[in-house]
Design a protein around this motif. Structure first.
Motif, PDB file in Angstrom:
ATOM      1  N   PHE A 298       0.882  -1.061  -0.084  1.00  0.00           N
ATOM      2  CA  PHE A 298      -0.018  -0.229  -0.029  1.00  0.00           C
ATOM      3  C   PHE A 298       0.897   1.279  -0.011  1.00  0.00           C
ATOM      4  CE2 PHE A 298      -1.911   3.571   2.068  1.00  0.00           C
ATOM      5  CZ  PHE A 298      -3.001   3.733   1.256  1.00  0.00           C
ATOM      6  N   VAL A 299       0.828   2.089  -0.936  1.00  0.00           N
ATOM      7  CA  VAL A 299       1.273   3.414  -1.129  1.00  0.00           C
ATOM      8  C   VAL A 299       0.426   4.567  -1.109  1.00  0.00           C
ATOM      9  CG1 VAL A 299       3.221   4.840  -2.333  1.00  0.00           C
ATOM     10  CG2 VAL A 299       3.327   2.034  -2.289  1.00  0.00           C
ATOM     11  N   LEU A 300       0.690   5.647  -0.405  1.00  0.00           N
ATOM     12  CA  LEU A 300       0.136   6.776  -0.393  1.00  0.00           C
ATOM     13  C   LEU A 300      -0.084   7.270  -1.756  1.00  0.00           C
ATOM     14  CD1 LEU A 300       1.067   9.113   2.713  1.00  0.00           C
ATOM     15  CD2 LEU A 300      -1.088   7.726   2.426  1.00  0.00           C
ATOM     16  N   PRO A 301      -1.179   7.959  -2.370  1.00  0.00           N
ATOM     17  CA  PRO A 301      -2.375   8.323  -1.589  1.00  0.00           C
ATOM     18  C   PRO A 301      -3.468   7.263  -1.151  1.00  0.00           C
ATOM     19  CG  PRO A 301      -2.385   9.279  -3.767  1.00  0.00           C
ATOM     20  CD  PRO A 301      -1.318   8.550  -3.643  1.00  0.00           C
ATOM     21  N   ASN A 302      -3.362   6.211  -2.394  1.00  0.00           N
ATOM     22  CA  ASN A 302      -4.287   5.439  -2.634  1.00  0.00           C
ATOM     23  C   ASN A 302      -4.060   4.074  -3.253  1.00  0.00           C
ATOM     24  OD1 ASN A 302      -4.170   6.521  -5.160  1.00  0.00           O
ATOM     25  ND2 ASN A 302      -6.074   6.848  -5.395  1.00  0.00           N
ATOM     26  N   LEU A 303      -2.714   3.632  -3.315  1.00  0.00           N
ATOM     27  CA  LEU A 303      -2.313   2.685  -4.228  1.00  0.00           C
ATOM     28  C   LEU A 303      -2.060   1.495  -3.464  1.00  0.00           C
ATOM     29  CD1 LEU A 303       0.168   4.713  -5.916  1.00  0.00           C
ATOM     30  CD2 LEU A 303      -2.131   4.448  -6.576  1.00  0.00           C
ATOM     31  N   ARG A 304      -2.990   0.403  -3.899  1.00  0.00           N
ATOM     32  CA  ARG A 304      -2.633  -1.121  -3.610  1.00  0.00           C
ATOM     33  C   ARG A 304      -2.121  -2.024  -4.644  1.00  0.00           C
ATOM     34  NH1 ARG A 304      -4.837  -6.197  -3.386  1.00  0.00           N
ATOM     35  NH2 ARG A 304      -5.006  -7.254  -1.460  1.00  0.00           N
ATOM     36  N   TYR A 305      -0.857  -2.351  -4.439  1.00  0.00           N
ATOM     37  CA  TYR A 305      -0.141  -3.209  -5.551  1.00  0.00           C
ATOM     38  C   TYR A 305      -0.320  -4.612  -4.960  1.00  0.00           C
ATOM     39  CZ  TYR A 305       2.158   0.948  -7.797  1.00  0.00           C
ATOM     40  OH  TYR A 305       2.405   2.138  -8.091  1.00  0.00           O
ATOM     41  N   GLU A 306      -0.706  -5.714  -6.018  1.00  0.00           N
ATOM     42  CA  GLU A 306      -0.670  -7.016  -5.858  1.00  0.00           C
ATOM     43  C   GLU A 306       0.114  -7.763  -6.718  1.00  0.00           C
ATOM     44  OE1 GLU A 306      -3.463 -10.837  -3.869  1.00  0.00           O
ATOM     45  OE2 GLU A 306      -4.122  -8.949  -4.328  1.00  0.00           O
ATOM     46  N   THR A 307       0.944  -8.631  -6.361  1.00  0.00           N
ATOM     47  CA  THR A 307       1.790  -9.368  -7.179  1.00  0.00           C
ATOM     48  C   THR A 307       1.930 -10.824  -7.003  1.00  0.00           C
ATOM     49  OG1 THR A 307       3.153  -7.439  -7.754  1.00  0.00           O
ATOM     50  CG2 THR A 307       4.050  -9.722  -8.354  1.00  0.00           C
ATOM     51  N   ILE A 308       1.504 -11.651  -7.687  1.00  0.00           N
ATOM     52  CA  ILE A 308       1.439 -13.131  -7.440  1.00  0.00           C
ATOM     53  C   ILE A 308       2.753 -13.799  -8.504  1.00  0.00           C
ATOM     54  CG2 ILE A 308       0.338 -15.364  -7.383  1.00  0.00           C
ATOM     55  CD1 ILE A 308      -2.284 -13.443  -6.674  1.00  0.00           C
ATOM     56  N   ARG A 309       3.701 -14.323  -8.081  1.00  0.00           N
ATOM     57  CA  ARG A 309       4.431 -15.164  -8.923  1.00  0.00           C
ATOM     58  C   ARG A 309       4.477 -16.597  -8.650  1.00  0.00           C
ATOM     59  NH1 ARG A 309       8.497 -11.461 -10.802  1.00  0.00           N
ATOM     60  NH2 ARG A 309       8.634 -13.187 -12.278  1.00  0.00           N
ATOM     61  N   ALA A 310       4.453 -17.499  -9.802  1.00  0.00           N
ATOM     62  CA  ALA A 310       4.392 -18.887  -9.629  1.00  0.00           C
ATOM     63  C   ALA A 310       5.417 -19.286 -10.775  1.00  0.00           C
ATOM     64  CB  ALA A 310       2.896 -19.310  -9.791  1.00  0.00           C
ATOM     65  N   GLY A 311       6.517 -19.703 -10.600  1.00  0.00           N
ATOM     66  CA  GLY A 311       7.506 -19.944 -11.521  1.00  0.00           C
ATOM     67  C   GLY A 311       7.655 -18.804 -12.584  1.00  0.00           C
ATOM     68  N   LYS A 312       7.486 -19.188 -13.892  1.00  0.00           N
ATOM     69  CA  LYS A 312       7.355 -18.170 -15.208  1.00  0.00           C
ATOM     70  C   LYS A 312       6.362 -17.403 -15.223  1.00  0.00           C
ATOM     71  CE  LYS A 312       6.168 -21.387 -18.718  1.00  0.00           C
ATOM     72  NZ  LYS A 312       6.440 -22.221 -19.856  1.00  0.00           N
ATOM     73  N   TYR A 313       5.207 -17.738 -14.302  1.00  0.00           N
ATOM     74  CA  TYR A 313       3.787 -17.344 -14.428  1.00  0.00           C
ATOM     75  C   TYR A 313       3.708 -16.199 -13.516  1.00  0.00           C
ATOM     76  CZ  TYR A 313       2.893 -20.843 -17.557  1.00  0.00           C
ATOM     77  OH  TYR A 313       3.052 -22.001 -18.630  1.00  0.00           O
ATOM     78  N   TRP A 314       2.792 -15.153 -13.807  1.00  0.00           N
ATOM     79  CA  TRP A 314       2.700 -14.017 -12.828  1.00  0.00           C
ATOM     80  C   TRP A 314       1.268 -13.169 -13.139  1.00  0.00           C
ATOM     81  CZ3 TRP A 314       1.858  -9.235 -15.158  1.00  0.00           C
ATOM     82  CH2 TRP A 314       2.079  -9.213 -16.554  1.00  0.00           C
ATOM     83  N   PHE A 315       0.885 -12.746 -11.755  1.00  0.00           N
ATOM     84  CA  PHE A 315      -0.239 -11.956 -12.074  1.00  0.00           C
ATOM     85  C   PHE A 315      -0.209 -10.578 -11.194  1.00  0.00           C
ATOM     86  CE2 PHE A 315      -3.946 -10.373  -9.763  1.00  0.00           C
ATOM     87  CZ  PHE A 315      -5.024 -10.270 -10.479  1.00  0.00           C
TER      88      PHE A 315
END
Length: 422
Positions: A298-315
């Motif tokens: 979470f970063v001001l002012p309003n940002l929510r980053y989510e990162t999912i890593r599974a080997g070579k795959y990502w979201f």
């Protein structure tokens, strides 16, 4: 503050904003009065605003107490902005008119003619200049500079080039239009040349050249503060986001996550996703990966980053909660991924899942607003509500650093481990 760590938040009826802080042995206790959010938020964070003393006096309410200026904000999906057409919108209670020039480049102007206040969104746009519908004044769409006042005669020497309608930095990426909202000027100051943003707009993290992208948006009938702490709340999932393909309330169990401070925010450190989530189980099988890790920032002012890593795959996703007015905000989610790219309906399926979650959150915020209008006592508890306390601590620290011109003091002294059931 009660002995069990519960925070009682008194009724929402105060007309002043007050940041009253005491720093004792690395601990911070503060009170924030906000007429705009109509509540008192009390929090206990670490090493927050030691530079503010108990002698701080109440100050009249300013927009800063609810909305943070000097940041980029998502304004509208790119698909909603057509070439040579004007679109009205509001950000941080600031009326804007958006458009695209003849080359397709987006622009954002203050939606009021500096002459007599007529909304410029009612005017004509030729692809470069916007003409006011009241007296025909013309303004450059990107700079806001006046270029023509039809009523002037040849012997009248008014320097029209010194008149500005107000223009805001505007960029487009990840299928969204972003606008930078600077610090507001005094009411009688008028506009001048547009400011130069000190940093670029945020972007969704990407980890390969080929990926899919999707977005969705929803209005929330609440203040940006309630929207944001609802977004980061880890304990509502089993009760709000129930679905046979996700999880049920009976799957609730104890969790433990590590958090660490980052610039202007905090991070839920890389961890294995919840064992009671069906999609993550499917992802493990699909990716054939030894491990799956999730990181949330979470970063001001309003940002929510989510990162999912599974080997070579990502979201990855970037979710924002944008203040529109004092009691209205908007949630926007943009997701990118290289998973299931071969599936013909993969993007639509993922958008359906996200839309389901966002709609559940919207309904919850709508119902919560019914209770908030009666000024109830509110509270934040440890550990599940600690991220909300950090948010208020970050916001107060940012405002104080801006007021004093000093470096911002982070409310987190270092890594922290939190436990809750969800």
């Amino acid at each position: 503050m009660l002995d069990d760590g519960t925070l009682n938040l008194p009724p929402r009826k105060h007309l002043w904003e007050l940041l009253r802080c005491t720093c004792v042995a690395g601990s911070f206790r503060g009170l924030c009065w906000s007429r705009a959010s109509a509540s008192i938020w009390s929090f206990n964070a670490v090493t927050l605003l030691g530079i503010v003393t108990n002698e701080a006096l109440p100050q009249t309410q300013t927009p800063d107490s609810l909305m943070l200026y000097g940041f980029w904000y998502r304004t509208a999906p790119s698909s909603e902005l057509r070439q040579k057409q004007l679109r009205r919108t509001v950000l941080l209670e600031t009326p804007l008119v958006l458009g695209r020039d003849s080359q397709g480049k987006p622009f954002a102007m203050h939606d009021a003619c500096p002459h007599r206040g007529m909304p410029l969104s009612y005017g004509l746009f030729d692809g470069q200049r916007l003409e006011c519908s009241y007296h025909g004044w013309k303004f450059d769409a990107h700079t806001g500079q006046c270029q023509l006042i039809p009523s002037l005669t040849a012997d009248q020497k008014l320097k029209v080039e010194r008149i500005y309608a107000g223009s805001y930095p505007c960029q487009e990426h990840d299928d969204y239009i972003w606008v930078f909202i600077p610090e507001p000027k005094p009411a009688a100051a008028g506009f001048s040349k547009p400011v130069e943003p000190p940093f670029p707009p945020p972007r969704v993290p990407k980890f390969s050249e080929k990926y899919k992208i999707a977005h969705l948006t929803a209005d929330l009938p609440c203040s940006v503060d309630h929207g944001i702490i609802g977004l980061m709340d880890p304990a509502h999932g089993p009760f709000v986001h129930q679905a046979w393909w996700w999880r049920s309330r009976h799957s609730i169990h104890e969790k433990q996550k590590n958090f660490e401070p980052i610039s202007n925010g905090f991070r839920m450190s890389a961890h294995t996703p919840s064992s009671n989530s069906a999609p993550y189980k499917l992802l493990r099988l699909y990716a054939d990966a030894d491990s799956i890790t999730t990181t949330i920032d979470f970063v001001l002012p309003n940002l929510r980053y989510e990162t999912i890593r599974a080997g070579k795959y990502w979201f990855s996703s970037l979710t924002t909660v944008t203040p529109i007015t004092r009691d209205h905000c908007r949630i926007d989610v943009v997701a990118c991924w290289n998973l299931f790219r071969w599936m013909p309906f993969g993007a639509g399926l993922l958008k359906f899942v996200f839309a389901k979650f966002v709609e559940q959150d919207r309904q919850t915020m709508e119902r919560q607003s019914e209770g908030l209008k009666h000024n109830p006592h509110l509270m934040l508890i440890d550990d599940a509500d600690r991220p909300a306390k950090w948010y208020f601590g970050l916001k107060a620290a940012h405002l104080e650093a801006k007021r004093t011109g000093t470096e911002m003091t982070h409310p987190m002294a270092g890594p922290v481990t939190l436990k809750w059931r969800s």
